[in-house]
Structure formats: structure tokens, C-alpha cells
Scaffold this motif. Sequence first.
Motif, PDB file in Angstrom:
ATOM      1  N   TRP A  28      17.557  -9.543  -1.596  1.00 57.05           N
ATOM      2  CA  TRP A  28      16.509  -8.528  -1.663  1.00 57.05           C
ATOM      3  C   TRP A  28      16.478  -7.787  -2.988  1.00 57.05           C
ATOM      4  O   TRP A  28      15.609  -6.949  -3.196  1.00 57.05           O
ATOM      5  CB  TRP A  28      16.709  -7.526  -0.515  1.00 57.05           C
ATOM      6  CG  TRP A  28      16.481  -8.160   0.839  1.00 57.05           C
ATOM      7  CD1 TRP A  28      17.416  -8.486   1.760  1.00 57.05           C
ATOM      8  CD2 TRP A  28      15.231  -8.569   1.379  1.00 57.05           C
ATOM      9  NE1 TRP A  28      16.839  -9.080   2.853  1.00 57.05           N
ATOM     10  CE2 TRP A  28      15.492  -9.135   2.653  1.00 57.05           C
ATOM     11  CE3 TRP A  28      13.914  -8.515   0.924  1.00 57.05           C
ATOM     12  CZ2 TRP A  28      14.486  -9.637   3.459  1.00 57.05           C
ATOM     13  CZ3 TRP A  28      12.913  -9.014   1.730  1.00 57.05           C
ATOM     14  CH2 TRP A  28      13.196  -9.566   2.990  1.00 57.05           C
ATOM     15  N   ALA A  30      15.478  -6.671  -6.395  1.00 57.06           N
ATOM     16  CA  ALA A  30      14.228  -6.886  -7.117  1.00 57.06           C
ATOM     17  C   ALA A  30      14.512  -7.406  -8.525  1.00 57.06           C
ATOM     18  O   ALA A  30      15.497  -7.015  -9.164  1.00 57.06           O
ATOM     19  CB  ALA A  30      13.451  -5.572  -7.195  1.00 57.06           C
ATOM     20  N   VAL A  55       9.496 -13.926  -8.764  1.00 63.00           N
ATOM     21  CA  VAL A  55       8.675 -12.926  -8.065  1.00 63.00           C
ATOM     22  C   VAL A  55       7.477 -13.628  -7.433  1.00 63.00           C
ATOM     23  O   VAL A  55       7.233 -14.808  -7.677  1.00 63.00           O
ATOM     24  CB  VAL A  55       8.162 -11.827  -9.028  1.00 63.00           C
ATOM     25  CG1 VAL A  55       9.309 -11.073  -9.664  1.00 63.00           C
ATOM     26  CG2 VAL A  55       7.252 -12.439 -10.094  1.00 63.00           C
ATOM     27  N   LYS A  56       6.735 -12.877  -6.629  1.00 63.36           N
ATOM     28  CA  LYS A  56       5.438 -13.326  -6.131  1.00 63.36           C
ATOM     29  C   LYS A  56       4.398 -12.313  -6.583  1.00 63.36           C
ATOM     30  O   LYS A  56       4.666 -11.102  -6.591  1.00 63.36           O
ATOM     31  CB  LYS A  56       5.445 -13.449  -4.609  1.00 63.36           C
ATOM     32  CG  LYS A  56       6.307 -14.588  -4.087  1.00 63.36           C
ATOM     33  CD  LYS A  56       6.201 -14.713  -2.580  1.00 63.36           C
ATOM     34  CE  LYS A  56       7.038 -15.886  -2.072  1.00 63.36           C
ATOM     35  NZ  LYS A  56       6.960 -16.017  -0.594  1.00 63.36           N
ATOM     36  N   ASP A  71      -0.301  -6.934  -8.293  1.00 61.33           N
ATOM     37  CA  ASP A  71       0.767  -6.535  -7.376  1.00 61.33           C
ATOM     38  C   ASP A  71       1.884  -7.567  -7.446  1.00 61.33           C
ATOM     39  O   ASP A  71       1.654  -8.754  -7.194  1.00 61.33           O
ATOM     40  CB  ASP A  71       0.239  -6.432  -5.938  1.00 61.33           C
ATOM     41  CG  ASP A  71      -0.568  -5.165  -5.714  1.00 61.33           C
ATOM     42  OD1 ASP A  71      -0.373  -4.196  -6.480  1.00 61.33           O
ATOM     43  OD2 ASP A  71      -1.383  -5.138  -4.776  1.00 61.33           O
ATOM     44  N   SER A  73       5.489  -8.624  -6.007  1.00 60.89           N
ATOM     45  CA  SER A  73       6.498  -8.453  -4.963  1.00 60.89           C
ATOM     46  C   SER A  73       7.845  -8.939  -5.476  1.00 60.89           C
ATOM     47  O   SER A  73       7.934  -9.975  -6.116  1.00 60.89           O
ATOM     48  CB  SER A  73       6.111  -9.246  -3.716  1.00 60.89           C
ATOM     49  OG  SER A  73       4.879  -8.804  -3.197  1.00 60.89           O
ATOM     50  N   GLY A  74       8.874  -8.174  -5.150  1.00 61.67           N
ATOM     51  CA  GLY A  74      10.217  -8.534  -5.600  1.00 61.67           C
ATOM     52  C   GLY A  74      10.466  -8.168  -7.039  1.00 61.67           C
ATOM     53  O   GLY A  74      11.208  -8.859  -7.731  1.00 61.67           O
ATOM     54  N   SER A 100       7.201   0.553  -3.944  1.00 64.98           N
ATOM     55  CA  SER A 100       8.432   0.615  -3.155  1.00 64.98           C
ATOM     56  C   SER A 100       9.551   0.122  -4.060  1.00 64.98           C
ATOM     57  O   SER A 100       9.327  -0.181  -5.234  1.00 64.98           O
ATOM     58  CB  SER A 100       8.320  -0.253  -1.889  1.00 64.98           C
ATOM     59  OG  SER A 100       8.242  -1.626  -2.240  1.00 64.98           O
ATOM     60  N   ASP A 102      10.949  -2.608  -4.287  1.00 64.66           N
ATOM     61  CA  ASP A 102      10.812  -3.980  -4.798  1.00 64.66           C
ATOM     62  C   ASP A 102       9.352  -4.427  -4.875  1.00 64.66           C
ATOM     63  O   ASP A 102       9.055  -5.612  -4.806  1.00 64.66           O
ATOM     64  CB  ASP A 102      11.613  -4.964  -3.933  1.00 64.66           C
ATOM     65  CG  ASP A 102      11.115  -5.040  -2.502  1.00 64.66           C
ATOM     66  OD1 ASP A 102      10.312  -4.157  -2.116  1.00 64.66           O
ATOM     67  OD2 ASP A 102      11.521  -5.955  -1.768  1.00 64.66           O
ATOM     68  N   GLU A 103       8.439  -3.460  -5.024  1.00 61.62           N
ATOM     69  CA  GLU A 103       7.033  -3.836  -5.194  1.00 61.62           C
ATOM     70  C   GLU A 103       6.411  -2.988  -6.304  1.00 61.62           C
ATOM     71  O   GLU A 103       6.375  -1.756  -6.224  1.00 61.62           O
ATOM     72  CB  GLU A 103       6.231  -3.680  -3.906  1.00 61.62           C
ATOM     73  CG  GLU A 103       4.795  -4.139  -4.084  1.00 61.62           C
ATOM     74  CD  GLU A 103       4.130  -4.555  -2.782  1.00 61.62           C
ATOM     75  OE1 GLU A 103       2.938  -4.896  -2.823  1.00 61.62           O
ATOM     76  OE2 GLU A 103       4.803  -4.527  -1.738  1.00 61.62           O
ATOM     77  N   ARG A 105       3.126  -2.274  -8.917  1.00 61.30           N
ATOM     78  CA  ARG A 105       1.682  -2.431  -9.142  1.00 61.30           C
ATOM     79  C   ARG A 105       1.363  -2.078 -10.593  1.00 61.30           C
ATOM     80  O   ARG A 105       1.774  -1.025 -11.087  1.00 61.30           O
ATOM     81  CB  ARG A 105       0.856  -1.561  -8.196  1.00 61.30           C
ATOM     82  CG  ARG A 105      -0.631  -1.490  -8.567  1.00 61.30           C
ATOM     83  CD  ARG A 105      -1.487  -0.910  -7.471  1.00 61.30           C
ATOM     84  NE  ARG A 105      -1.697  -1.872  -6.395  1.00 61.30           N
ATOM     85  CZ  ARG A 105      -2.530  -1.676  -5.359  1.00 61.30           C
ATOM     86  NH1 ARG A 105      -3.219  -0.553  -5.266  1.00 61.30           N
ATOM     87  NH2 ARG A 105      -2.651  -2.602  -4.419  1.00 61.30           N
TER      88      ARG A 105
END
Length: 427
Positions: A28, A30, A55-56, A71, A73-74, A100, A102-103, A105
Motif C-alpha cells: 500500500w 504510495a 501507479v494507476k 487523478d 492512484s497509489g 488521501s 495514496d491518491e 490529483r
Amino acid sequence: MQMGWGKRVRLGWAALGVMLCCLASQVWAASDVKDMRVWRAPDNTRLVFDLSGPVKANVFTLTSPNRIVIDVSGAKLATKLNEARLKGTPITGLRSAQRSADELRVVLDVSQQVTPKSFTLAPNQQYGNRLVVDLFDQGADLSSDIPATPTPGKPSAPVTPVQPKMTVPVGPSGKRDIIVVIDPGHGGEDPGAIAKGGGLYEKNITLAIGRKLQAQINSMKGFKAELTRTGDYYIPLRKRTEIARKKGADLFVSIHADAAPNRTASGVSVFALSQRGATSETARWLADTENSSDLIGGVGSALDNKDQMLAGVLLDLSMTSTMSSSLDVGQKVLTNVGQQTKLLHNRVEQAAFVVLKSPDIPSILIETGFISNPNESIKLASAAHQELLARQIRSGISTYFQKSPPPGTYLAWLRDQKAQQVATGSR
């Protein structure tokens, strides 16, 4: 004293719990966004985010006002993104927020509507994980999705149907120019070979020689030279041949200045396409090196599911005469260059360079020298030596087309006029 069975079980479960927690933290954790680089091309802007791990990403547009939302993710931001690099692009502002742990923007304000495309790239010999976001200007050609270059060593067959060459408009006199498309290798995200010490990049040398060669060719009546790239940005290998076709090229010339494992290697070499293996180990090695450019420069689309065997048969049928012409013009260039410059080989070498796979356009690749050789890198950085190479290459191209001018060109008309004068005795 022996440990009791129950205590051993409890300690075992505790150890397992610690191990699972460690694994979970690794899963998990990041990835860091370490840097953002920006490249501006004539019809698009490329943003490259350097990452510490995979990442995604989800990229979409918003209007009123126009914005691009990225955006990731990770991922978490590990540095301030440098907005100064956005100068000269449609991007007028940039802001980011950690939604968050691990997210991430990232929001881009843009001065005009653009079409975004994004993809991630796994680590290679030059870069780590990357997220690439391409923003295409309005009117940019998005009709063809350029396939990624296969990993060197795997057999490749053409997968894109051959499109007819653009018809070059004939001038008022009915005698068109011969079109030579010059392809400065590498660019942008892909620096090509780098000289020892890191101060000299192949991409800059090839563009400098390409511009000088363009000027040399344009100084000859009946010729017109075009460049595939005019600045520091990357073009996928197959896109380069598409550009040549759209410009109606009679000849495609790719310019390079590679490196070699042996730092004493030196000299100019000229290559044509081979479909049946390389003519030397050097040719094979150079082809593998150049064919990996898309992995470095960044091409996100995959090969489509077309019948590669059928495509290969069609290529064999259409390419016989083109390869013969490529060898012919290549030898003319090599002979002229060899008059004042050291050659690596006295004949045109052949290898499976992706950038030479034009079934209907004679194509050659010129290695103008080895940037890995300290003495030769000094010469390659010299404007005087670049001018000399351009002049020699131009002479070879002129010699070839004086002998074999394409129908409908000024040179073909000139040849026919001379033949008619001889026939009628009016000379």
C-alpha cells in the motif's frame, strides 16, 4: 529451559502478524512523484511524471473553464512541480492536492480545448516508472494510433497497412521538386546516446546536422527538404515514416550519432533495411539500440491484432525495388562522405531498423559518427564538421537523383531535354 508449546504458537502468530504488516505496508505504500518534465511539439504537449514505483491514472477534461484533471492512484507528491516548464504550452496554470495518503490529483488550466491521452511506462535502462500525459491540440492528427516498437530481439512484422503517398503538387511549370524528408533521430524524452561526461546528447547533434542538411538540399534547384521534427520533442519510430509519406517523400534520410561498447569505434556508416538479418554484428547491435527508442521516448499503445504473416508477405512483394533504390542512394552518399571523412564500413550495411520500413520510399539511416568516442564527439559537436557532413550527404543525394530522377520532377524534365537535344543534334 524448554519453551512451552502454547508460547511457541503465540510467538509464531506474532511473527506472522509482523511479516504480514510489513508486506501490507509495501503493497500500500504510495509511489513518489519525483519530477515532472514537459516537452512541446508542433501539435501536442507531453508531460512526463517520474515515479518511484507503479501507479494507476485517470485523466479527464472539464470545461468552463477548460481544465485537465489527472487523478493518480497509489501516488504522493514528493516535490513541488515546476510551473516554469509550462511556458510556451497551452497550460496556463497547475495545482495539485493530496486527496488521501495514496491518491494525488493534479489539475491543469488550459487556454484552449485539448484532447488528453495517458499511459504508464515500466522502468527501462534509462528511466524508472513514468506516467505520460499527452495533450493534443485542436486539429492534431489522431487518426492513426502508432504501435509500440517490439522489444529488440523479437521478430517484428509490419502491422499498419501501407497508405498511399501524398501526391506532391506540381508547380506552375509542370515540373515538381524532389522531396527529401530528413529525420533527426531521438528527441525530447529520448536523448539518444550521451557522450562521456554527459554534456553532449545525440538528439541535439542529429537536429543540428538535420537542419544544415535541409539548408544544403534546399539550395539546389529542383529539390525541397523537410524535417520530421524541428525541435526537442519525441516522435515514435513508425510516425516518422508516416510523416515522410504525408509529405510525399522521394527519399527518407534518418540521421544518428550513436554510441558503441568499444569507445575506440569511429567513422561514418550508412544503413539500408534488411529483412533477413544484419550484415554485421555492429549493424545488428545498432539496429537493436535504435529500435528501443520507443521504449525510452514513450509510446503507450500496443500492437494491434492484424495478420502479421499476411502483412509480412505484402511487405516482401512491395519492398524489393525500394530496397534496391535504398542501397543505391546509400552507396552514393557513402562514396561522397568517404572523400573527406573516415568511414566505418566501405559498403552500405543492412539491418532491421524499424524507421526504415517504408515499402514505397527509399530510406537510409546515416550514423554520422560515434558519440562514445571522445575525439569523434568533439568533431560531432563542431558546427564546421556538421556542415561538412551535410554537404557530403547532399552531394551523394544529388548524384543519385541526377542519375535516377522520379517522373514528373524538374530533374527528370532536365534529363529528357538533354536527351532530346542529343537526339535531334541541336546540342
